[in-house]
Design an enzyme around this catalytic site. Structure first.
Site, PDB file in Angstrom:
ATOM      1  N   ASP A  99       0.840  -1.198   0.000  1.00  0.00           N
ATOM      2  CA  ASP A  99       0.000   0.000   0.000  1.00  0.00           C
ATOM      3  C   ASP A  99       0.877   1.252   0.000  1.00  0.00           C
ATOM      4  O   ASP A  99       1.987   1.237   0.529  1.00  0.00           O
ATOM      5  CB  ASP A  99      -0.903  -0.025   1.248  1.00  0.00           C
TER       6      ASP A  99
ATOM      7  N   ASN B 205     -10.649  -2.771  -6.275  1.00  0.00           N
ATOM      8  CA  ASN B 205      -9.815  -1.888  -7.105  1.00  0.00           C
ATOM      9  C   ASN B 205     -10.365  -1.703  -8.523  1.00  0.00           C
ATOM     10  O   ASN B 205      -9.979  -0.773  -9.222  1.00  0.00           O
ATOM     11  CB  ASN B 205      -8.371  -2.407  -7.199  1.00  0.00           C
TER      12      ASN B 205
HETATM   13  C1  FPP Z   1      -1.533   0.118  -3.414  1.00  0.00           C
HETATM   14  O1  FPP Z   1      -1.179   1.479  -3.430  1.00  0.00           O
HETATM   15  C2  FPP Z   1      -1.031  -0.606  -4.567  1.00  0.00           C
HETATM   16  C3  FPP Z   1      -1.774  -1.167  -5.548  1.00  0.00           C
HETATM   17  C4  FPP Z   1      -3.249  -1.124  -5.564  1.00  0.00           C
HETATM   18  C5  FPP Z   1      -1.136  -1.850  -6.698  1.00  0.00           C
HETATM   19  C6  FPP Z   1       0.028  -2.740  -6.398  1.00  0.00           C
HETATM   20  C7  FPP Z   1       0.711  -3.050  -7.640  1.00  0.00           C
HETATM   21  C8  FPP Z   1       2.051  -3.013  -7.858  1.00  0.00           C
HETATM   22  C9  FPP Z   1       3.077  -2.736  -6.831  1.00  0.00           C
HETATM   23  C10 FPP Z   1       2.492  -3.208  -9.240  1.00  0.00           C
HETATM   24  C11 FPP Z   1       3.061  -4.434  -9.707  1.00  0.00           C
HETATM   25  C12 FPP Z   1       2.844  -5.702  -9.040  1.00  0.00           C
HETATM   26  C13 FPP Z   1       3.263  -6.885  -9.506  1.00  0.00           C
HETATM   27  C14 FPP Z   1       2.950  -8.090  -8.733  1.00  0.00           C
HETATM   28  C15 FPP Z   1       4.040  -7.040 -10.746  1.00  0.00           C
HETATM   29  P1  FPP Z   1      -2.316   2.561  -3.591  1.00  0.00           P
HETATM   30  O2  FPP Z   1      -2.471   2.859  -5.036  1.00  0.00           O
HETATM   31  O3  FPP Z   1      -3.539   2.114  -2.891  1.00  0.00           O
HETATM   32  O4  FPP Z   1      -1.639   3.782  -2.851  1.00  0.00           O
HETATM   33  P2  FPP Z   1      -2.356   4.929  -1.989  1.00  0.00           P
HETATM   34  O5  FPP Z   1      -3.044   4.235  -0.865  1.00  0.00           O
HETATM   35  O6  FPP Z   1      -1.201   5.763  -1.543  1.00  0.00           O
HETATM   36  O7  FPP Z   1      -3.280   5.631  -2.906  1.00  0.00           O
END
Ligand code: FPP
Length: 223
Positions: A13, A61
């Site tokens: 996250d 998501n």
């Molecule tokens: C959460 O941060 C992250 C995600 C919803 C996406 C996770 C994906 C990756 C790290 C990319 C690649 C993964 C693989 C397995 C190749 P957020 O967007 O919720 O952040 P925020 O809470 O700060 O808005």
């Protein structure tokens, strides 16, 4: 470190906030997050952790803006294709768990290809949860169990055959489970860190594992 967990799972996250802090689009946070994924996979293999799983995309998501959803889906396809050699070379079996019906044919094909190509890997199993939610998993398991007249719900969860996580790490300061593996984490140790996912690399991972190794696990019993 005196205790190495068998299965570590991570709620990644903070990518969006990491990007915003730098005045960048959220997508840059996800791209930087891929490097953190690589770092924890590498470190896990090195330490002899048998299962490492990451929550990459939840059922919830899907309601993010279309541009972010499609950027994430492209990033998954690209990462899968780029990392194939690394997984093969290191004996890592790659799996994706979640509601596969919602994924594009292209992503599903890339997943099936990598899963089949790496199925012989015995050193570590890498699991990416995509289009997954804990309630969805329990509901689909209950439906299939009822249809078959079964009585052991564990057999129908998408994680069947994978040991329950010993340690769950969540980054970015949020202290909640957010509909991730609900059934499977009944006795999992939880470690929360303020570090944003793109900044979570080897050093921060080792610190979380250290914290785990100091925990006294009793599974509801007395010692
Ligand atoms: C959460 O941060 C992250 C995600 C919803 C996406 C996770 C994906 C990756 C790290 C990319 C690649 C993964 C693989 C397995 C190749 P957020 O967007 O919720 O952040 P925020 O809470 O700060 O808005």
């Amino acid at each position: 470190m005196n205790k190495i967990p068998r299965h570590v799972t991570i709620i990644m996250d903070g990518n969006g906030r990491w990007a915003r802090q730098r005045g960048l689009d959220r997508v840059f946070g996800h791209r930087a997050g891929v490097e953190s994924v690589r770092a924890v996979f590498e470190t896990s293999a090195e330490l002899g952790i048998e299962y490492l799983s990451v929550f990459a995309f939840s059922e919830e998501n899907w309601s993010r803006p279309d541009s972010e959803v499609s950027a994430l889906m492209s990033l998954f396809i690209k990462s899968i294709n780029n990392e194939k050699e690394t997984f093969l070379k290191n004996g890592i079996h790659f799996r994706v768990l979640g509601n596969r019906e919602r994924l594009s044919p292209e992503l599903n094909a890339a997943i099936d290809d990598l899963d089949a190509a790496t199925a012989g890997g015995t050193r570590m199993t890498a699991i990416i949860f995509v289009s997954y939610s804990g309630k969805w998993d329990i509901a689909q398991a209950a439906r299939r169990m009822a249809a078959e007249g079964g009585d052991d719900i564990e057999k129908y969860l998408v994680t069947y055959g994978i040991p329950d996580p010993d340690l769950l790490i969540r980054t970015s300061g949020e202290q909640r489970i957010s509909n991730f593996m609900l059934w499977q984490i009944a006795y999992t140790e939880l470690v929360f860190t303020d570090v944003l996912w793109p900044d979570f690399r080897r050093e921060q991972y080792l610190a979380a594992l250290e914290e785990y190794s100091l925990r006294d696990r009793r599974f509801g019993k007395v010692k």
